[in-house]
Motif scaffolding. Sequence first.
Motif, PDB file in Angstrom:
ATOM      1  N   LEU A  80     -62.278 -11.346   8.081  1.00 33.10           N
ATOM      2  CA  LEU A  80     -62.138 -12.419   7.096  1.00 33.10           C
ATOM      3  C   LEU A  80     -63.480 -13.034   6.718  1.00 33.10           C
ATOM      4  O   LEU A  80     -63.725 -13.324   5.534  1.00 33.10           O
ATOM      5  CB  LEU A  80     -61.178 -13.478   7.636  1.00 33.10           C
ATOM      6  N   PHE A  81     -64.353 -13.260   7.694  1.00 33.88           N
ATOM      7  CA  PHE A  81     -65.686 -13.774   7.361  1.00 33.88           C
ATOM      8  C   PHE A  81     -66.459 -12.746   6.527  1.00 33.88           C
ATOM      9  O   PHE A  81     -67.162 -13.105   5.575  1.00 33.88           O
ATOM     10  CB  PHE A  81     -66.466 -14.114   8.642  1.00 33.88           C
ATOM     11  N   LEU A 115     -64.333  -2.516   2.911  1.00 29.18           N
ATOM     12  CA  LEU A 115     -64.446  -2.009   4.277  1.00 29.18           C
ATOM     13  C   LEU A 115     -64.018  -3.061   5.296  1.00 29.18           C
ATOM     14  O   LEU A 115     -63.532  -2.717   6.386  1.00 29.18           O
ATOM     15  CB  LEU A 115     -65.885  -1.568   4.552  1.00 29.18           C
ATOM     16  N   SER A 116     -64.164  -4.323   4.959  1.00 29.52           N
ATOM     17  CA  SER A 116     -63.789  -5.383   5.908  1.00 29.52           C
ATOM     18  C   SER A 116     -62.296  -5.370   6.195  1.00 29.52           C
ATOM     19  O   SER A 116     -61.857  -5.746   7.285  1.00 29.52           O
ATOM     20  CB  SER A 116     -64.196  -6.756   5.360  1.00 29.52           C
ATOM     21  N   ILE A 117     -61.498  -4.932   5.221  1.00 33.16           N
ATOM     22  CA  ILE A 117     -60.046  -4.949   5.383  1.00 33.16           C
ATOM     23  C   ILE A 117     -59.596  -3.950   6.438  1.00 33.16           C
ATOM     24  O   ILE A 117     -58.525  -4.101   7.036  1.00 33.16           O
ATOM     25  CB  ILE A 117     -59.377  -4.690   4.020  1.00 33.16           C
ATOM     26  N   ILE A 118     -60.399  -2.927   6.687  1.00 37.69           N
ATOM     27  CA  ILE A 118     -60.077  -1.969   7.752  1.00 37.69           C
ATOM     28  C   ILE A 118     -59.959  -2.696   9.087  1.00 37.69           C
ATOM     29  O   ILE A 118     -59.029  -2.447   9.872  1.00 37.69           O
ATOM     30  CB  ILE A 118     -61.145  -0.865   7.837  1.00 37.69           C
ATOM     31  N   PHE A 119     -60.864  -3.609   9.346  1.00 34.37           N
ATOM     32  CA  PHE A 119     -60.850  -4.340  10.615  1.00 34.37           C
ATOM     33  C   PHE A 119     -59.659  -5.288  10.690  1.00 34.37           C
ATOM     34  O   PHE A 119     -59.171  -5.592  11.789  1.00 34.37           O
ATOM     35  CB  PHE A 119     -62.161  -5.096  10.801  1.00 34.37           C
ATOM     36  N   PHE A 120     -59.194  -5.763   9.533  1.00 31.74           N
ATOM     37  CA  PHE A 120     -57.999  -6.609   9.546  1.00 31.74           C
ATOM     38  C   PHE A 120     -56.785  -5.815  10.006  1.00 31.74           C
ATOM     39  O   PHE A 120     -56.030  -6.248  10.881  1.00 31.74           O
ATOM     40  CB  PHE A 120     -57.749  -7.201   8.156  1.00 31.74           C
ATOM     41  N   GLY A 121     -56.563  -4.635   9.394  1.00 29.46           N
ATOM     42  CA  GLY A 121     -55.440  -3.798   9.801  1.00 29.46           C
ATOM     43  C   GLY A 121     -55.543  -3.359  11.249  1.00 29.46           C
ATOM     44  O   GLY A 121     -54.541  -3.296  11.970  1.00 29.46           O
ATOM     45  N   TRP A 122     -56.763  -3.066  11.688  1.00 28.82           N
ATOM     46  CA  TRP A 122     -57.004  -2.652  13.076  1.00 28.82           C
ATOM     47  C   TRP A 122     -56.610  -3.754  14.049  1.00 28.82           C
ATOM     48  O   TRP A 122     -55.875  -3.530  15.013  1.00 28.82           O
ATOM     49  CB  TRP A 122     -58.480  -2.295  13.230  1.00 28.82           C
ATOM     50  N   GLY A 123     -57.088  -4.964  13.807  1.00 27.97           N
ATOM     51  CA  GLY A 123     -56.764  -6.074  14.700  1.00 27.97           C
ATOM     52  C   GLY A 123     -55.305  -6.471  14.627  1.00 27.97           C
ATOM     53  O   GLY A 123     -54.688  -6.813  15.643  1.00 27.97           O
ATOM     54  N   SER A 138     -58.190  -9.233  18.690  1.00 28.00           N
ATOM     55  CA  SER A 138     -58.412 -10.555  18.106  1.00 28.00           C
ATOM     56  C   SER A 138     -59.804 -10.693  17.501  1.00 28.00           C
ATOM     57  O   SER A 138     -60.024 -11.521  16.613  1.00 28.00           O
ATOM     58  CB  SER A 138     -58.206 -11.636  19.174  1.00 28.00           C
ATOM     59  N   ILE A 139     -60.733  -9.885  17.956  1.00 23.44           N
ATOM     60  CA  ILE A 139     -62.084  -9.925  17.411  1.00 23.44           C
ATOM     61  C   ILE A 139     -62.104  -9.422  15.969  1.00 23.44           C
ATOM     62  O   ILE A 139     -62.899  -9.879  15.139  1.00 23.44           O
ATOM     63  CB  ILE A 139     -63.042  -9.073  18.278  1.00 23.44           C
ATOM     64  N   GLY A 140     -61.197  -8.492  15.648  1.00 27.26           N
ATOM     65  CA  GLY A 140     -61.206  -7.890  14.326  1.00 27.26           C
ATOM     66  C   GLY A 140     -60.839  -8.837  13.206  1.00 27.26           C
ATOM     67  O   GLY A 140     -61.328  -8.686  12.077  1.00 27.26           O
ATOM     68  N   LEU A 141     -59.988  -9.832  13.476  1.00 26.75           N
ATOM     69  CA  LEU A 141     -59.512 -10.706  12.397  1.00 26.75           C
ATOM     70  C   LEU A 141     -60.597 -11.621  11.846  1.00 26.75           C
ATOM     71  O   LEU A 141     -60.863 -11.607  10.634  1.00 26.75           O
ATOM     72  CB  LEU A 141     -58.302 -11.507  12.877  1.00 26.75           C
ATOM     73  N   PRO A 142     -61.248 -12.467  12.657  1.00 26.86           N
ATOM     74  CA  PRO A 142     -62.323 -13.294  12.089  1.00 26.86           C
ATOM     75  C   PRO A 142     -63.468 -12.462  11.544  1.00 26.86           C
ATOM     76  O   PRO A 142     -64.073 -12.834  10.530  1.00 26.86           O
ATOM     77  CB  PRO A 142     -62.764 -14.166  13.265  1.00 26.86           C
ATOM     78  N   LEU A 143     -63.779 -11.349  12.200  1.00 27.77           N
ATOM     79  CA  LEU A 143     -64.820 -10.471  11.685  1.00 27.77           C
ATOM     80  C   LEU A 143     -64.476  -9.998  10.277  1.00 27.77           C
ATOM     81  O   LEU A 143     -65.307 -10.056   9.354  1.00 27.77           O
ATOM     82  CB  LEU A 143     -64.982  -9.264  12.613  1.00 27.77           C
ATOM     83  N   LEU A 172     -59.320 -19.318   6.393  1.00 25.51           N
ATOM     84  CA  LEU A 172     -58.454 -18.415   7.149  1.00 25.51           C
ATOM     85  C   LEU A 172     -59.200 -17.818   8.336  1.00 25.51           C
ATOM     86  O   LEU A 172     -58.629 -17.657   9.423  1.00 25.51           O
ATOM     87  CB  LEU A 172     -57.945 -17.296   6.245  1.00 25.51           C
ATOM     88  N   ALA A 173     -60.478 -17.499   8.139  1.00 27.08           N
ATOM     89  CA  ALA A 173     -61.279 -16.928   9.217  1.00 27.08           C
ATOM     90  C   ALA A 173     -61.472 -17.923  10.353  1.00 27.08           C
ATOM     91  O   ALA A 173     -61.429 -17.555  11.531  1.00 27.08           O
ATOM     92  CB  ALA A 173     -62.639 -16.477   8.675  1.00 27.08           C
TER      93      ALA A 173
END
Length: 527
Positions: free
Chosen positions: A410-411, A428-436, A403-408, A495-496
């Motif tokens: 998107l912000f 690079l931020s989108i990597i954390f979206f897919g991860w979360g 759950s930490i990956g999504l707001p990280l 969204l974030a």
Amino acid sequence: MRPDLEYNQNGDVTASSEKLDKVEVASDSSDHGSESIIQAVVGDIELREHNIPKDDIVPPEAPAALDWDGPDDPDNPKNWRFGNRVFQTLPPALFSFVVTFASPVYTTATQQIQDEFNVPLEVAIVPLTTHTLGFALGPMLAAPLSELVGRRYVYIISFGLFLVFTMASGLSPNVAALCVLRLIAGCLGAPALAVGAGTVTDVWDTHKDGGVAAMFFIMAPFLGSSLGPVFGGLISYNQTWRWTMWLVLLIGGPMFLFFIPFMKETYKPVILKKRAIKRGTPLPPQPRGAEALRKVLMVTLLRPLHMLVTEPIVIALSLYTAFIFGVLFLFFAAIPYSYGTQYRFDRRESGLIFLSNIVGVILGSATFGVIDRTIYKKRYEHAIANGQQPAAELRLISAMIGSIGLPLSLFWFAWTCKSSVHWIVPSLSIIFFGWGMILIFLAAATYLVDTYQYLTAASALAANGLLRYGFGAVFPLFAIQMFTNLKIGLATSVLAIISTVMMAVPFVFYRYGKYFRERSAYETLKG
């Protein structure tokens, strides 16, 4: 040997203790690693396709009308040679990949649809919505159809027709026809997603050697959704939007024709029925008419809808995963717009941005396995050692981390997707979206299976899927208006902020999940 499927005195299909053991992996599995988690996910989905009401489950001593001849029965798919089992797992996984690949593949070519049909961008995106909506509607037909004709024919009929209507979509004379044909194609492609999990449990013992196969099947739709815009952007750069449909045919057509002669039936009741007819063995009676229809409607439609409005656990987790899925599909429209306006990216370059999400999904799956074999397993074994029932909420550990990956993500995207910042930074931020995303999805699915018992868990997963694909269908409709009126930074920040608020879901249920389980109107794990 204990029966897998039985028939009671009224002719109703029932489940044996052997099948129930597959759902209750937490209570009698010696290996509580990632394989047992995947068994929990796919094993219970497989029960859903049997359409077995909970009240019809018989005790293990009930006699079986049809069963394997013994543990080494060569007709049992689990006894097939390893290479054959691997091969039989490929069609549902690859068909699921193609079906989800087809959903966003044309989104990077929406400008061409605008120009050809003289429609605004908002209308050009609607075929993405209708195709995704088909994923929510199609499984309602897949389960009863597989009950009648088996899995093999469901794949052949549904995927073959999916390719036909995909071809028809590419020939659409107007946008209305494109929307309708894409809706039908989505409905026809959905059975691969719904029935495929059952094939995995038919062929593999995921306690032993099937964990990798099950994980591959679960990852396939996520990879398909992410790769669709990548290849769609590449092909539409030099060709018309219709070639995105031809691309689906070029990938799915040869695959379909190759697998048809070699696909075997894996569904136990159908195998045993055909064998009984060949041997001249009398077949047990089966429910017909209104009674059969009632059971199908109860399992595939009414119970999931009821749980979606009455069960806090199902409501909260379904909303959380549906929001994430909605944002993913919103990105199919928002990323080409954002990179086009800020960095002057063309369709090809915008599509390549989705490679970041693929990297995130792969890393998230690996993280899930690590969490499961370390944190989860340690706490599970500690509870067992102390004579306690391991809490189902242990499954939510992955979701709390993810759950930490999504707001990280998107912000990060909101504050860096602008022309003054290099394009690689928001990418690079989108990597954390897919991860979360993948961490939360897997955790939510396994938690629902562990919490609800027998077919009730399948209904909970069906409710989750219905809402998830519903959000995926709706979010792209307002993506462009949202990003145009609020601008990229503020739109993504909204969204974030929502994802930050929803971070509380796994933490709240990790702390208070037992309270809601004990007060559920359905049978749940009470420990």
